[in-house]
Design an enzyme around this catalytic site. Structure first.
Site, PDB file in Angstrom:
ATOM      1  N   GLU A   5      -2.437  -3.462  16.026  1.00  0.00           N
ATOM      2  CA  GLU A   5      -1.258  -2.843  16.637  1.00  0.00           C
ATOM      3  C   GLU A   5      -1.392  -1.329  16.610  1.00  0.00           C
ATOM      4  O   GLU A   5      -1.767  -0.776  15.569  1.00  0.00           O
ATOM      5  CB  GLU A   5       0.015  -3.277  15.889  1.00  0.00           C
ATOM      6  CG  GLU A   5       0.287  -4.768  15.967  1.00  0.00           C
ATOM      7  CD  GLU A   5       1.545  -5.203  15.222  1.00  0.00           C
ATOM      8  OE1 GLU A   5       2.274  -4.318  14.720  1.00  0.00           O
ATOM      9  OE2 GLU A   5       1.797  -6.415  15.131  1.00  0.00           O
TER      10      GLU A   5
ATOM     11  N   HIS B  25       6.277  -5.337  18.384  1.00  0.00           N
ATOM     12  CA  HIS B  25       6.740  -5.518  17.003  1.00  0.00           C
ATOM     13  C   HIS B  25       8.184  -5.001  16.842  1.00  0.00           C
ATOM     14  O   HIS B  25       8.471  -4.148  16.005  1.00  0.00           O
ATOM     15  CB  HIS B  25       5.806  -4.789  16.031  1.00  0.00           C
ATOM     16  CG  HIS B  25       5.825  -5.378  14.652  1.00  0.00           C
ATOM     17  ND1 HIS B  25       4.724  -5.432  13.847  1.00  0.00           N
ATOM     18  CD2 HIS B  25       6.830  -5.953  13.923  1.00  0.00           C
ATOM     19  CE1 HIS B  25       5.030  -5.991  12.684  1.00  0.00           C
ATOM     20  NE2 HIS B  25       6.309  -6.319  12.717  1.00  0.00           N
TER      21      HIS B  25
ATOM     22  N   ARG C 197       3.213 -12.193  11.412  1.00  0.00           N
ATOM     23  CA  ARG C 197       2.212 -11.143  11.441  1.00  0.00           C
ATOM     24  C   ARG C 197       1.070 -11.601  12.337  1.00  0.00           C
ATOM     25  O   ARG C 197       0.740 -12.791  12.378  1.00  0.00           O
ATOM     26  CB  ARG C 197       1.686 -10.825  10.031  1.00  0.00           C
ATOM     27  CG  ARG C 197       2.683 -10.103   9.135  1.00  0.00           C
ATOM     28  CD  ARG C 197       2.910  -8.675   9.592  1.00  0.00           C
ATOM     29  NE  ARG C 197       3.765  -7.918   8.683  1.00  0.00           N
ATOM     30  CZ  ARG C 197       5.072  -7.782   8.811  1.00  0.00           C
ATOM     31  NH1 ARG C 197       5.701  -8.369   9.816  1.00  0.00           N
ATOM     32  NH2 ARG C 197       5.766  -7.052   7.941  1.00  0.00           N
TER      33      ARG C 197
END
Length: 317
Positions: A256, A275, A227
């Site tokens: 993000e 991601h 993360r």
């Protein structure tokens, strides 16, 4: 009859199979607060982030929640953490895809493929020396199921792999040594590659800070598939710009989507992706196989797999 509510995205709706004892219904994230009162089981098929505070007061019949990711930090707000609901994750189905992503990123970085692609685009013929990974040392921070698959793949490529965990203990099949993550800055400089595969918890937030980055070798690389907030992004940008570390492969970020003002976009020694490390083409099939197997266990009154310890924030193995 067990009511199963499946949270989907508008662009990825599924046709539900017929499973004896289960009744399925789908909704999008914006409808969840109104729909959740119907559900005994809640499956998140979407990775969309949403404030769930309005959802939990309506979850009067809910007993089990399944997350489509291995990390559950996006769902695990205080209400869910303290609530009565069972939480499971999708650990195991992402392992190989993420390990292949890590291997691809490491190889691309040491072989300087991003720089070569830029020169190809500009029609520049330039010979450049590259490195290899045979015999080099890698550290995997977070020896869970994903971290162990990363260890296996990097080991198969000829790297010597150690791990960093909540406590020091003997090595095993995947790792030569398992070190105390609390002492990370004291040994980060021993490695050519540091891979972050730890869940985001209170103890891992900001784990890789300026001190850890300064301890790393100037040519070493950092790979983050955990993360974004596990890394101090400002300190990382400074380390990459100054040459304190050599390169980075980043699939996750503090914010993000990554803001277009981030200096990471323009760094030649950075590979960044949106991601997607675990999003192989068979992900949806693997997710459903895992959930369906657990649903049959639930209907039979048996113990579920991948049960998250909500206080720790991950599956205790």
């Amino acid at each position: 009859m067990v009511n199963v509510l499946v949270v989907e995205s508008d662009s990825d709706r599924m046709s539900f199979p017929s499973i004896e004892g289960a009744h399925f219904r789908g909704c999008v994230i914006a409808e969840l607060a109104d729909a959740v009162s119907w559900a005994e089981v809640l499956l998140f098929r979407t990775f969309e982030t949403v404030d769930l505070q309005a959802v939990w007061p309506n979850a009067t019949n809910l007993r089990w929640i399944h997350a489509s990711s291995a990390g559950v930090d996006r769902l695990l707000d205080p209400a869910l953490r303290e609530g009565p609901w069972l939480l499971t994750n999708s650990g195991g189905i992402l392992d190989r895809a993420i390990a292949e992503y890590v291997a691809a990123g490491v190889l691309a970085s040491v072989k300087k493929l991003p720089q070569a692609i830029r020169r190809q685009r500009d029609r520049v013929w330039e010979h450049r020396g590259t490195s290899g990974i045979q015999g080099r040392r890698a550290l995997v921070v977070g020896p869970g199921s994903i971290g162990r698959e990363i260890g296996r793949v990097l080991g198969a490529l000829g790297m010597r792999v150690d791990a960093s965990a909540t406590s020091e203990r003997p090595g095993d099949a995947e790792f030569d040594r398992i070190l105390d993550v609390g002492q990370l800055s004291s040994y980060a400089g021993e490695y050519d590659v540091v891979v972050l595969a730890a869940p985001l918890t209170d103890s891992t937030r900001g784990l890789v800070d300026a001190e850890v980055l300064e301890a790393m070798r100037s040519y070493a690389g950092l790979v983050n598939i955990s993360r974004g907030p596990v890394v101090d992004e400002k300190a990382l940008c400074a380390a990459l710009a100054s040459g304190a570390i050599g390169w980075a492969v980043l699939d996750v970020f503090e914010v993000e989507p990554l803001p277009d003002t981030s200096p990471l976009w323009d760094m030649e020694n950075v590979i960044l992706t949106a991601h997607l490390a675990g999003d192989a083409d068979d992900f949806a099939e693997r997710l459903w196989q895992l959930f369906e197997g657990n649903l049959h266990r639930y209907l039979a009154g048996s113990s579920l797999v991948n049960v998250v310890d909500k206080q720790l924030g991950y599956v205790r193995r």
